[in-house]
Design a protein around this motif. Structure first.
Motif, PDB file in Angstrom:
ATOM      1  N   GLY A   1      18.703-109.205  -1.280  1.00 54.97           N
ATOM      2  CA  GLY A   1      18.067-110.517  -1.022  1.00 54.97           C
ATOM      3  C   GLY A   1      16.550-110.339  -0.343  1.00 54.97           C
ATOM      4  N   VAL A   2      16.051-109.055  -0.270  1.00 55.26           N
ATOM      5  CA  VAL A   2      14.759-108.808   0.247  1.00 55.26           C
ATOM      6  C   VAL A   2      14.098-108.469  -1.167  1.00 55.26           C
ATOM      7  CG1 VAL A   2      15.816-107.627   2.138  1.00 55.26           C
ATOM      8  CG2 VAL A   2      15.147-106.314   0.275  1.00 55.26           C
ATOM      9  N   ASP A   3      12.609-108.585  -0.951  1.00 56.48           N
ATOM     10  CA  ASP A   3      11.781-108.469  -1.997  1.00 56.48           C
ATOM     11  C   ASP A   3      11.033-107.066  -1.775  1.00 56.48           C
ATOM     12  OD1 ASP A   3      12.525-110.478  -3.677  1.00 56.48           O
ATOM     13  OD2 ASP A   3      10.390-111.332  -3.482  1.00 56.48           O
ATOM     14  N   VAL A   4      10.598-106.427  -2.822  1.00 54.26           N
ATOM     15  CA  VAL A   4       9.831-105.114  -2.701  1.00 54.26           C
ATOM     16  C   VAL A   4       8.743-105.274  -3.589  1.00 54.26           C
ATOM     17  CG1 VAL A   4      11.223-103.888  -4.084  1.00 54.26           C
ATOM     18  CG2 VAL A   4       9.650-102.736  -2.655  1.00 54.26           C
ATOM     19  N   MET A   5       7.285-105.048  -3.094  1.00 54.89           N
ATOM     20  CA  MET A   5       6.446-105.083  -4.085  1.00 54.89           C
ATOM     21  C   MET A   5       6.220-103.922  -5.036  1.00 54.89           C
ATOM     22  SD  MET A   5       5.389-108.158  -3.982  1.00 54.89           S
ATOM     23  CE  MET A   5       3.606-108.270  -4.660  1.00 54.89           C
ATOM     24  N   LEU A   6       6.001-103.644  -5.971  1.00 55.30           N
ATOM     25  CA  LEU A   6       5.681-102.729  -6.838  1.00 55.30           C
ATOM     26  C   LEU A   6       4.427-102.804  -7.763  1.00 55.30           C
ATOM     27  CD1 LEU A   6       9.347-101.697  -8.319  1.00 55.30           C
ATOM     28  CD2 LEU A   6       8.118-100.735  -6.351  1.00 55.30           C
ATOM     29  N   GLY A   7       3.668-101.787  -7.846  1.00 54.67           N
ATOM     30  CA  GLY A   7       2.518-101.675  -8.944  1.00 54.67           C
ATOM     31  C   GLY A   7       2.948-100.639  -9.715  1.00 54.67           C
ATOM     32  N   VAL A   8       2.610-100.930 -11.081  1.00 53.86           N
ATOM     33  CA  VAL A   8       3.157-100.075 -12.087  1.00 53.86           C
ATOM     34  C   VAL A   8       1.995 -99.940 -13.048  1.00 53.86           C
ATOM     35  CG1 VAL A   8       4.611-100.024 -13.981  1.00 53.86           C
ATOM     36  CG2 VAL A   8       5.617-101.087 -12.010  1.00 53.86           C
ATOM     37  N   ASN A   9       1.482 -98.494 -13.190  1.00 54.94           N
ATOM     38  CA  ASN A   9       0.523 -98.292 -13.918  1.00 54.94           C
ATOM     39  C   ASN A   9       1.012 -97.622 -15.348  1.00 54.94           C
ATOM     40  OD1 ASN A   9      -1.889 -99.075 -12.712  1.00 54.94           O
ATOM     41  ND2 ASN A   9      -1.701 -97.325 -11.197  1.00 54.94           N
ATOM     42  N   LEU A  10       0.658 -98.104 -16.340  1.00 54.26           N
ATOM     43  CA  LEU A  10       1.352 -97.507 -17.586  1.00 54.26           C
ATOM     44  C   LEU A  10       0.368 -97.010 -18.353  1.00 54.26           C
ATOM     45  CD1 LEU A  10       3.800-100.591 -18.666  1.00 54.26           C
ATOM     46  CD2 LEU A  10       4.377 -98.269 -17.640  1.00 54.26           C
ATOM     47  N   THR A  11       0.006 -95.731 -18.565  1.00 51.58           N
ATOM     48  CA  THR A  11      -0.879 -95.101 -19.207  1.00 51.58           C
ATOM     49  C   THR A  11      -0.522 -94.424 -20.613  1.00 51.58           C
ATOM     50  OG1 THR A  11      -1.743 -94.428 -17.095  1.00 51.58           O
ATOM     51  CG2 THR A  11      -2.547 -93.245 -18.916  1.00 51.58           C
ATOM     52  N   ILE A  12      -1.276 -94.674 -21.631  1.00 57.40           N
ATOM     53  CA  ILE A  12      -0.613 -94.145 -23.085  1.00 57.40           C
ATOM     54  C   ILE A  12      -1.799 -93.144 -23.129  1.00 57.40           C
ATOM     55  CG2 ILE A  12      -0.253 -94.665 -25.318  1.00 57.40           C
ATOM     56  CD1 ILE A  12       0.247 -97.513 -24.518  1.00 57.40           C
ATOM     57  N   GLY A  13      -1.417 -92.058 -23.560  1.00 58.19           N
ATOM     58  CA  GLY A  13      -2.282 -90.993 -23.582  1.00 58.19           C
ATOM     59  C   GLY A  13      -1.609 -89.529 -24.600  1.00 58.19           C
ATOM     60  N   GLU A  14      -2.362 -88.619 -24.875  1.00 58.69           N
ATOM     61  CA  GLU A  14      -1.912 -87.583 -25.766  1.00 58.69           C
ATOM     62  C   GLU A  14      -1.377 -86.559 -24.935  1.00 58.69           C
ATOM     63  OE1 GLU A  14      -2.018 -87.621 -29.029  1.00 58.69           O
ATOM     64  OE2 GLU A  14      -3.198 -89.593 -29.045  1.00 58.69           O
ATOM     65  N   GLN A  15       0.019 -85.990 -25.469  1.00 64.88           N
ATOM     66  CA  GLN A  15       0.688 -85.088 -24.638  1.00 64.88           C
ATOM     67  C   GLN A  15       0.028 -83.759 -25.007  1.00 64.88           C
ATOM     68  OE1 GLN A  15       4.831 -84.755 -25.507  1.00 64.88           O
ATOM     69  NE2 GLN A  15       5.258 -84.198 -23.208  1.00 64.88           N
TER      70      GLN A  15
END
Length: 252
Positions: A238-252
């Motif tokens: 029942g609690v909330d947690v704030m998340l920031g998600v950075n999705l980075t697309i690059g070359e391996q």
């Protein structure tokens, strides 16, 4: 802040569309026109053309969807002119904005760009829009930090081939409600859905990428598992947690 870095490597198969993808699309598009949403569903009718690819001469016609309330568009060749006229139409009234929002939903949910055919096919789609597209959510029992929550299964976000083709990386903020052992996450900030059409009237690659990337992020968060208690010993449910998600697309 949770940062997830991904590389442009994926299997050749196209991932199945999650069952909740339509709900994600409808909620996110409704948030952009929240002031215009009617209390009762407003229905719009569209005629769509499948994507067409011809090898000789080499030619690709993107999928198109246009308003067709009277079912007057019956020739695939008509859609280009109708799409150009619709693109030029100013969004002055609430009806204009709702129609464009319904078009955006139809274009995303019926995207045939990955399945071009040798001959165009027309099909009709109806889409309704109302305040019910933004589901109510109870207030959290409390809002905690990510460090207060223990993940019992690792968080892994995998980008689908469609995202890798259309997305160029994105940042999302999520408010995640902790369930019995899962996270139910919603994007905090409305998507930037300005200029959703390319010059040919098709859905822009940028907007496609936003929806596909958001879908992949929410699917990854939904697969995570959390401990039933916070680090201080209190129940996590029942609690909330704030998340920031950075999705980075690059070359391996």
């Amino acid at each position: 802040m949770l940062t997830v870095a991904l590389f442009s490597v994926a299997s050749g198969s196209v991932a199945a569309t999650p069952a909740n993808f339509a709900a994600i699309v409808r909620e996110e598009t409704a948030r952009v026109v929240v002031a215009d949403l009617p209390s009762e569903p407003r229905r719009f009718r569209f005629k769509c053309r499948t994507a067409v690819f011809k090898a000789n001469p080499r030619f690709y016609a993107p999928p198109l969807c246009v308003p067709d309330a009277a079912d007057k568009v019956n020739d695939p060749a008509q859609l280009d002119a109708v799409a150009a006229a619709e693109l030029a139409r100013p969004l002055v009234t609430a009806e204009d904005r709702l129609r464009r929002t319904a078009w955006l939903r139809v274009a995303v949910l019926n995207d045939t760009s990955d399945l071009p055919t040798a001959k165009a096919r027309l099909f009709t789609v109806e889409e309704s829009i109302s305040v019910a597209d933004i589901p109510a959510r109870l207030e959290p029992r409390a809002t905690v930090k990510m460090s207060d929550v223990t993940l019992t299964a690792p968080l892994r976000i995998t980008l689908s081939p469609r995202t890798l083709r259309h997305g160029d990386g994105a940042h999302f903020r999520f408010a995640c409600r902790v369930g019995s052992d899962v996270l139910d996450c919603r994007s905090v900030d409305p998507l930037d859905l300005s200029n959703p059409q390319d010059v040919d009237g098709d859905l822009s690659s940028r907007v496609r990428g936003l929806f596909f990337t958001l879908r992949d992020a929410q699917e990854g968060l939904a697969a995570a598992r959390v401990a039933p208690r916070l680090t201080n010993g209190e129940s996590a449910e029942g609690v909330d947690v704030m998340l920031g998600v950075n999705l980075t697309i690059g070359e391996q």
